[in-house]
Design an enzyme around this catalytic site. Structure first.
Site, mmCIF file in Angstrom:
data_model
loop_
_atom_site.group_PDB
_atom_site.id
_atom_site.type_symbol
_atom_site.label_atom_id
_atom_site.label_comp_id
_atom_site.label_asym_id
_atom_site.label_seq_id
_atom_site.Cartn_x
_atom_site.Cartn_y
_atom_site.Cartn_z
ATOM 1 C CG HIS A 66 -19.772 -100.314 -46.440
ATOM 2 N ND1 HIS A 66 -18.753 -100.233 -45.776
ATOM 3 C CD2 HIS A 66 -20.620 -100.903 -45.683
ATOM 4 C CE1 HIS A 66 -18.828 -100.483 -44.682
ATOM 5 N NE2 HIS A 66 -20.016 -101.228 -44.581
ATOM 6 N NE ARG A 67 -24.479 -99.477 -43.456
ATOM 7 C CZ ARG A 67 -25.087 -100.586 -44.426
ATOM 8 N NH1 ARG A 67 -25.012 -100.103 -45.421
ATOM 9 N NH2 ARG A 67 -25.676 -101.489 -44.128
ATOM 10 C CE LYS A 71 -18.342 -92.464 -33.863
ATOM 11 N NZ LYS A 71 -16.910 -92.055 -33.578
ATOM 12 C CE LYS A 95 -13.321 -102.824 -33.586
ATOM 13 N NZ LYS A 95 -12.201 -102.161 -32.659
ATOM 14 C CE LYS A 107 -8.081 -96.646 -34.117
ATOM 15 N NZ LYS A 107 -9.363 -97.657 -33.451
ATOM 16 C CB SER A 363 -19.119 -93.979 -30.600
ATOM 17 O OG SER A 363 -17.959 -93.488 -29.829
HETATM 18 P P1 NAD Z 1 -5.279 -95.991 -22.879
HETATM 19 O O1 NAD Z 1 -4.306 -95.189 -23.418
HETATM 20 O O2 NAD Z 1 -6.557 -95.386 -21.994
HETATM 21 O O3 NAD Z 1 -4.583 -97.211 -21.966
HETATM 22 C C1 NAD Z 1 -3.771 -98.071 -22.409
HETATM 23 C C2 NAD Z 1 -2.953 -98.626 -21.261
HETATM 24 O O4 NAD Z 1 -1.835 -99.684 -21.689
HETATM 25 C C3 NAD Z 1 -2.043 -97.464 -20.330
HETATM 26 O O5 NAD Z 1 -2.652 -97.451 -19.220
HETATM 27 C C4 NAD Z 1 -0.585 -97.804 -21.020
HETATM 28 O O6 NAD Z 1 0.017 -97.368 -19.899
HETATM 29 C C5 NAD Z 1 -0.776 -99.335 -21.025
HETATM 30 N N1 NAD Z 1 0.243 -99.865 -21.500
HETATM 31 C C6 NAD Z 1 0.856 -99.549 -22.853
HETATM 32 N N2 NAD Z 1 1.897 -100.440 -23.144
HETATM 33 C C7 NAD Z 1 1.737 -101.327 -22.366
HETATM 34 C C8 NAD Z 1 2.465 -102.779 -22.171
HETATM 35 N N3 NAD Z 1 3.448 -103.173 -23.258
HETATM 36 N N4 NAD Z 1 2.322 -103.428 -21.250
HETATM 37 C C9 NAD Z 1 1.290 -103.125 -20.488
HETATM 38 N N5 NAD Z 1 0.595 -102.081 -20.525
HETATM 39 C C10 NAD Z 1 0.947 -101.084 -21.553
HETATM 40 O O7 NAD Z 1 -5.662 -96.838 -24.225
HETATM 41 P P2 NAD Z 1 -7.289 -97.556 -24.351
HETATM 42 O O8 NAD Z 1 -8.378 -96.434 -25.033
HETATM 43 O O9 NAD Z 1 -7.689 -98.109 -23.163
HETATM 44 O O10 NAD Z 1 -7.069 -98.609 -25.607
HETATM 45 C C11 NAD Z 1 -6.351 -99.662 -25.373
HETATM 46 C C12 NAD Z 1 -6.474 -100.713 -26.574
HETATM 47 O O11 NAD Z 1 -8.079 -100.749 -26.805
HETATM 48 C C13 NAD Z 1 -6.074 -100.458 -27.931
HETATM 49 O O12 NAD Z 1 -5.631 -101.287 -28.694
HETATM 50 C C14 NAD Z 1 -7.413 -99.393 -28.500
HETATM 51 O O13 NAD Z 1 -6.927 -99.542 -29.983
HETATM 52 C C15 NAD Z 1 -8.292 -100.458 -28.094
HETATM 53 N N6 NAD Z 1 -9.724 -100.052 -28.301
HETATM 54 C C16 NAD Z 1 -9.971 -98.890 -27.648
HETATM 55 C C17 NAD Z 1 -11.540 -98.163 -27.548
HETATM 56 C C18 NAD Z 1 -11.796 -97.158 -26.670
HETATM 57 O O14 NAD Z 1 -12.898 -96.761 -26.883
HETATM 58 N N7 NAD Z 1 -10.803 -96.468 -25.905
HETATM 59 C C19 NAD Z 1 -12.231 -99.048 -28.223
HETATM 60 C C20 NAD Z 1 -11.784 -100.041 -28.887
HETATM 61 C C21 NAD Z 1 -10.461 -100.582 -28.986
#
Ligand code: NAD
Length: 471
Positions: A66-67, A71, A95, A107, A363
């Protein structure tokens, strides 16, 4: 680790339906909004460090057109599946609608373990993935723009940008094909911490309502609140650090190999340094070790911030969660059954759909910067400084008062890129929370998640209707 990823799509769809029940849109339109428009699944060989070949599997889901462009992040995880990326792409659509970033959701994922794959292997896999997407026109500034997610960061985004630019040398803005790039490669200040900063800002905004807090037996404000964070990665680390700075006490952190706690509050920077030196947060000086991440989540606290992966709070452990607030920094950390139990127990859930949208917001600013080929402060900074100096001069003349040199400098200084990014991010998060909160209260909805989905459905529906797909 949580339940099967197939369930995540079912969970997102179930939450969508809870909100759809409050809407008057025709069923066909709701189905169109909910459906994942396209999923591309590929298998390709990647050379191992020892010269052998390994075939790996990768995906890109584009949930809604739709857009344009679509991303969403790219994750490296051994658990990645078609259903998981489809669910995460749907969350991205909703979101983006909530924070008014003009994208459809997407994704991607490459099925590999970021902790065990070598840097060389990750680079070869990433570059090959871009070649495969490019072959099908599934990446590009106007088509689909990836970003970091679980297991990926600036380095992977730089590989993506570099490979795409090489493949498309005549494009005007090839670096707008991906966000979350290093500053030196057309990135934007503040992207690295944007999701965590958005999480901290969103929590502060939610806690600013004395009435909402009184309803769950808490006082207003972040100051003095006891917080547990799961996952000290890109999102969790910055969220924890900023909450600590705002006066919260980080009483425990859960990581993949266990947890650490300190009743007086952990020093998040020191914990991260310990991890960088030893490979683990466990054993950091002055902390108590907790055997498992799961146990850490169940400790006593006011706010639990799951910032690791999906399905960490389920029917199994939700009855034992002691936090009064669950702030979903990760995507889908609470499954539908866990969510229902938290709701019954009166836990205040701040939904992922809104809370972790800071990353895509910044972003969006990075993408604009790349398309405009100019940093946002470049055209306004000196002008604003001169204009403010004129106002200060006039006020000094009229009042006879004089600012000290330092204060004058601080007052008139024109904005830098980081100032504009942080201000616009805070504004987006605060306005979005208020919009969701208003729907929650004015339409007497059961919780913030339904309200957030309702806002998203409404905005996407109006976009579809104005496009004329449903005359
Ligand atoms: P990341 O890989 O930088 O960090 C994830 C951390 O979680 C790591 O340190 C890992 O060791 C730890 N981890 C993994 N399994 C675990 C468990 N069972 N218990 C405790 N710790 C655990 O990832 P991120 O980018 O910080 O993303 C984390 C979440 O946030 C994901 O769900 C991602 O989809 C969401 N998210 C990320 C962004 C972004 O900009 N990076 C944006 C929106 C949402």
């Amino acid at each position: 680790m949580g339940r099967a990823a197939a369930d995540m799509l079912a969970d997102v769809d179930a939450q969508f339906e809870r909100a759809a029940a409050f809407s008057d849109y025709p069923r066909g339109l709701l189905d169109q909004i909910k459906a994942c428009s396209a999923v591309y699944r590929i298998r390709f060989p990647v050379r191992e460090d020892d010269g052998g070949l390994r075939v790996i599997e990768a995906f890109r889901a584009e949930h809604s057109f739709h857009r344009s462009p679509t991303k969403g992040g790219i994750r490296f995880s051994p658990e990645v599946s078609e259903n998981e990326v489809a669910a995460l792409a749907a969350l991205m659509t909703y979101k983006c609608a909530i924070v008014e970033a003009p994208f459809g959701g997407a994704k991607g994922g490459i099925r590999l373990d970021p902790r065990t794959a070598s840097e060389g292997f990750r680079e070869r896999a990433t570059r090959r993935y871009v070649v495969e997407l490019n072959r099908k026109n599934l990446i590009g500034p106007a088509v689909d723009v990836p970003a970091p997610d679980y297991g990926t960061g600036e380095r992977e985004m730089a590989w993506i940008a570099g490979t795409y630019a090489e493949l498309n040398p005549s494009q005007l803005s090839p670096y707008a094909c991906v966000t979350g790039k290093p500053i030196a490669l057309h990135g934007i200040s503040g992207r690295t911490e944007a999701t965590g900063r958005g999480v901290a800002t969103g929590i502060a905004e939610a806690l600013d309502s004395a009435a909402d807090m009184a309803a769950i037996g808490l006082t207003r404000g972040v100051e003095g609140k006891r917080v547990i964070v799961q996952g000290l990665g890109k999102v969790g680390f910055h969220a924890a650090r900023l909450l600590e700075r705002e006066g919260a006490r980080i009483v425990a952190v859960a990581e993949i190999d266990g947890g650490v706690a300190s009743a007086g509050g952990l020093d998040v920077d020191a914990l991260q340094r310990h991890r960088a030196e030893t490979g683990s947060i466990l054993g950091a000086p002055g902390t108590e070790t907790i055997a498992t991440a799961a146990e850490t989540l169940e400790r006593d606290c006011d706010i639990l911030v799951p910032a690791a992966l999906e399905h960490q709070i389920t029917a199994e452990n939700a009855p034992r969660i002691k936090a009064r607030i669950v702030a979903e920094a990760a995507n889908g950390p609470v499954d539908s059954e866990g969510d229902a139990i938290l709701r019954e127990r009166g836990v205040f859930v701040i939904p992922d759909l809104f809370l972790n949208a800071g990353g895509v917001t910044v972003s969006y600013f990075e993408w604009l910067k790349n398309l405009q080929h100019v940093s946002p402060e470049r055209l306004v900074s000196r002008y604003q400084e001169t204009a403010t100096a004129r106002v200060v001069d006039a006020l000094e003349r009229v009042t006879g008062a004089r600012l000290g040199e330092d204060e004058r400098q601080r007052t008139v200084r024109g904005p830098e890129e980081i100032d504009l990014v942080e201000a616009a991010l805070a504004d987006t998060i605060i306005q979005s929370y208020r919009a969701v909160h208003e729907i929650w209260k004015s339409r007497a909805m059961p919780d913030l998640r339904v309200a957030a989905y309702s806002l998203a459905i409404d905005r996407v529906a109006r976009s579809h209707l104005s496009l004329g797909i449903f005359p």
